[in-house]
Write an enzyme that holds these catalytic residues in place. Sequence first.
Site, mmCIF file in Angstrom:
data_model
loop_
_atom_site.group_PDB
_atom_site.id
_atom_site.type_symbol
_atom_site.label_atom_id
_atom_site.label_comp_id
_atom_site.label_asym_id
_atom_site.label_seq_id
_atom_site.Cartn_x
_atom_site.Cartn_y
_atom_site.Cartn_z
ATOM 1 N N CYS A 233 31.414 38.345 35.159
ATOM 2 C CA CYS A 233 32.155 37.199 35.685
ATOM 3 C C CYS A 233 31.232 35.994 35.781
ATOM 4 O O CYS A 233 31.680 34.863 35.770
ATOM 5 C CB CYS A 233 32.761 37.531 37.039
ATOM 6 S SG CYS A 233 31.571 38.239 38.169
ATOM 7 N N GLU B 192 37.702 38.040 43.668
ATOM 8 C CA GLU B 192 36.531 37.652 42.883
ATOM 9 C C GLU B 192 37.010 37.612 41.440
ATOM 10 O O GLU B 192 37.234 38.647 40.834
ATOM 11 C CB GLU B 192 35.423 38.677 43.108
ATOM 12 C CG GLU B 192 34.052 38.101 42.951
ATOM 13 C CD GLU B 192 33.533 38.295 41.565
ATOM 14 O OE1 GLU B 192 33.827 37.426 40.711
ATOM 15 O OE2 GLU B 192 32.875 39.290 41.321
ATOM 16 N N GLU C 106 37.749 31.631 30.071
ATOM 17 C CA GLU C 106 36.815 32.755 30.153
ATOM 18 C C GLU C 106 36.997 33.641 28.930
ATOM 19 O O GLU C 106 38.097 34.113 28.660
ATOM 20 C CB GLU C 106 37.069 33.556 31.427
ATOM 21 C CG GLU C 106 36.126 34.733 31.561
ATOM 22 C CD GLU C 106 36.197 35.397 32.927
ATOM 23 O OE1 GLU C 106 37.265 35.911 33.284
ATOM 24 O OE2 GLU C 106 35.169 35.391 33.637
ATOM 25 N N LYS D 3 41.116 51.882 43.448
ATOM 26 C CA LYS D 3 41.836 51.946 42.170
ATOM 27 C C LYS D 3 40.894 51.440 41.093
ATOM 28 O O LYS D 3 40.767 50.238 40.889
ATOM 29 C CB LYS D 3 43.095 51.077 42.256
ATOM 30 C CG LYS D 3 44.256 51.544 41.396
ATOM 31 C CD LYS D 3 43.988 51.521 39.908
ATOM 32 C CE LYS D 3 44.119 50.153 39.289
ATOM 33 N NZ LYS D 3 43.688 50.136 37.878
HETATM 34 P P1 NAI Z 1 42.720 42.627 35.011
HETATM 35 O O1 NAI Z 1 42.448 41.586 36.040
HETATM 36 O O2 NAI Z 1 44.110 42.745 34.546
HETATM 37 O O3 NAI Z 1 42.248 44.068 35.579
HETATM 38 C C1 NAI Z 1 41.390 44.254 36.676
HETATM 39 C C2 NAI Z 1 41.934 45.338 37.590
HETATM 40 O O4 NAI Z 1 43.213 44.941 38.082
HETATM 41 C C3 NAI Z 1 42.159 46.685 36.909
HETATM 42 O O5 NAI Z 1 41.862 47.721 37.815
HETATM 43 C C4 NAI Z 1 43.654 46.658 36.618
HETATM 44 O O6 NAI Z 1 44.222 47.951 36.512
HETATM 45 C C5 NAI Z 1 44.177 45.945 37.836
HETATM 46 N N1 NAI Z 1 45.495 45.284 37.665
HETATM 47 C C6 NAI Z 1 46.051 44.784 36.531
HETATM 48 N N2 NAI Z 1 47.254 44.264 36.783
HETATM 49 C C7 NAI Z 1 47.486 44.429 38.105
HETATM 50 C C8 NAI Z 1 48.561 44.088 38.973
HETATM 51 N N3 NAI Z 1 49.641 43.473 38.536
HETATM 52 N N4 NAI Z 1 48.442 44.393 40.281
HETATM 53 C C9 NAI Z 1 47.353 44.996 40.760
HETATM 54 N N5 NAI Z 1 46.307 45.351 39.986
HETATM 55 C C10 NAI Z 1 46.370 45.078 38.672
HETATM 56 O O7 NAI Z 1 41.715 42.376 33.814
HETATM 57 P P2 NAI Z 1 41.742 42.928 32.302
HETATM 58 O O8 NAI Z 1 43.109 42.853 31.741
HETATM 59 O O9 NAI Z 1 41.054 44.219 32.262
HETATM 60 O O10 NAI Z 1 40.819 41.840 31.603
HETATM 61 C C11 NAI Z 1 41.353 40.572 31.251
HETATM 62 C C12 NAI Z 1 40.372 39.475 31.515
HETATM 63 O O11 NAI Z 1 40.089 39.420 32.895
HETATM 64 C C13 NAI Z 1 39.000 39.610 30.873
HETATM 65 O O12 NAI Z 1 38.993 39.170 29.557
HETATM 66 C C14 NAI Z 1 38.183 38.720 31.757
HETATM 67 O O13 NAI Z 1 38.357 37.379 31.374
HETATM 68 C C15 NAI Z 1 38.795 38.916 33.133
HETATM 69 N N6 NAI Z 1 38.041 39.862 33.942
HETATM 70 C C16 NAI Z 1 37.200 39.374 34.907
HETATM 71 C C17 NAI Z 1 36.421 40.226 35.644
HETATM 72 C C18 NAI Z 1 35.484 39.724 36.680
HETATM 73 O O14 NAI Z 1 34.460 40.354 36.933
HETATM 74 N N7 NAI Z 1 35.781 38.648 37.366
HETATM 75 C C19 NAI Z 1 36.410 41.677 35.407
HETATM 76 C C20 NAI Z 1 37.378 42.097 34.408
HETATM 77 C C21 NAI Z 1 38.134 41.210 33.715
#
Ligand code: NAI
Length: 505
Positions: A308, A274, A408, A199
């Site tokens: 990250c 992660e 973050e 996904k």
């Molecule tokens: P997110 O964690 O919501 O999205 C990441 C993935 O999870 C996407 O594929 C999204 O569609 C999916 N997702 C979202 N809600 C979900 C749920 N309830 N159940 C299952 N999957 C779900 O991150 P978002 O909103 O894009 O970014 C928000 C913040 O997250 C960023 O500002 C950053 O701080 C952090 N982030 C950290 C990352 C890392 O590499 N550790 C990567 C992306 C975001």
Amino acid sequence: MTTTATAPQLNPKAAEFLAKKVHKLLIGADWKDAASGKTFKTTNPATGEVLGVVAEGDKADVDAAVKAARAAYEGAWSKVSPSERGKLLNRLADLVEKNAEELAQLETLDNGKIIGEAMKGDLPLCADLLRYYAGWTTKISGETTPVSVPYYPGAKFLHYTVREPLGVVGAIIPWNFPLLMAVERLAPVLACGNALVLKPAEQTPLSALRLGELCLEAGIPAGVVNVVPGFGATAGAALAAHMDVDKISFTGSTDTGREVVKASAGNLKKVSLELGGKSPNIVFEDADLDAAARGMFMGIFYNQGQTCSAGSRVFVHESKFEAMVGALAERAKKIRQGPGLDPQSKMGPLVSEVQMNRVLGYVESGKKEGAKVLAGGERASGPLANGWFVQPTVFTEVKDSMRIAQEEIFGPVVAVMPFKDEAEVLARANGTPYGLVAGVWTKDIKKAFRMAQGLKAGVVWLNCYQFVDAAAPWGGTKQSGYGREKGPDAVHAYTQVKSVWVDLN
Ligand code: NAI
Ligand code: MG
């Protein structure tokens, strides 16, 4: 639907891919519209223009993809030998290399990252991950174990273990390294004999879909890799909760990670997470200051700070503080921002308007809480006003308790703080809920190793920063998550041990 601003420079295959009217879901052998018929748009963050229309997967499509994965796992895939799996992964690596320019351009257009980083960073790492795990396929072995059984005198047993695949693995990945995150999951998942439902993030679905095409071209049996773009609350949540998914590997925000853990409870699927970070990058007075300056710079500004592992809290010894922070700010001011496809650009836009506003919100909170902006601090204007560009921003006069020092930000925003001594900086470095990575710059070898021992982080870089490799385990402590990707640890993470007893009496 290509973007006019960048169309002339496009690789013909990238142009052909982008010209598709709708990018469909990969389920089994077929490219399908979403069961609901819905689509969503993905945009080019450098211009705000629509880049493509994508089938919007939700629960029904996730169900179909899991079914296809299960059928492949129990059927065709289970008959492929380890060595054949290795050949398939190597063939996919060849295809990734052959199509590197196209993939890099798709990545740059969908995510915003500069083309040089995509070509020199993401793409070679993808090929390397595939080859590294191709090598593992024939080396995933168990052990024979001398057992004693104290309550059964005279017993004679042969005992051995085998490492078996888990079954169907769901990977929910973010938008910051879309292709790399996809491959980082796909390579060990397949090497270990599992089937995958991927996904991708809704902001950046394109390169994962192209990867799906390459998987079929490489000869990976249909159903082993399924790609279902869609939103988190629908497609992501359905995958996380699915009763026939054996494991979820998730990368993203800590809050969403918590949701994934809750959703996993139904069938107690395995989970690896992660998550976010607020990583310290610590420069001692005895460091090679030129190297440390480069490390500070790359640590926060690589990929627009959307990593990250961003070194978003820089601690510099007070004796070198003014010089180091001044130099960082001067360098930050000179970064040439622009669309990622322009080879002159040194920093691209953030991935989305939402992300830009989130980052700008943190910049405002820093100003309000009394931190001082030494560089940047605004959305980029002029010719970049249509894209989601935030100026590279350097804050000083930051207190550990401020939001910009605790949370973050995930953008090109760094808090630089002075410190006096080792014990103090170690305590402050460890003083957030996160524990993903940490950097230490010093020529004193004992101090370096003392710090490596004391830092609560899954990865510690001594006199370097932002290095990753297929062979090196990656993951965090505390609220940065659990489990490890990459390296031999991922082989353990995508297999389970079976213990077999044979009575020899
Ligand atoms: P997110 O964690 O919501 O999205 C990441 C993935 O999870 C996407 O594929 C999204 O569609 C999916 N997702 C979202 N809600 C979900 C749920 N309830 N159940 C299952 N999957 C779900 O991150 P978002 O909103 O894009 O970014 C928000 C913040 O997250 C960023 O500002 C950053 O701080 C952090 N982030 C950290 C990352 C890392 O590499 N550790 C990567 C992306 C975001
Ligand atoms: Mg996009």
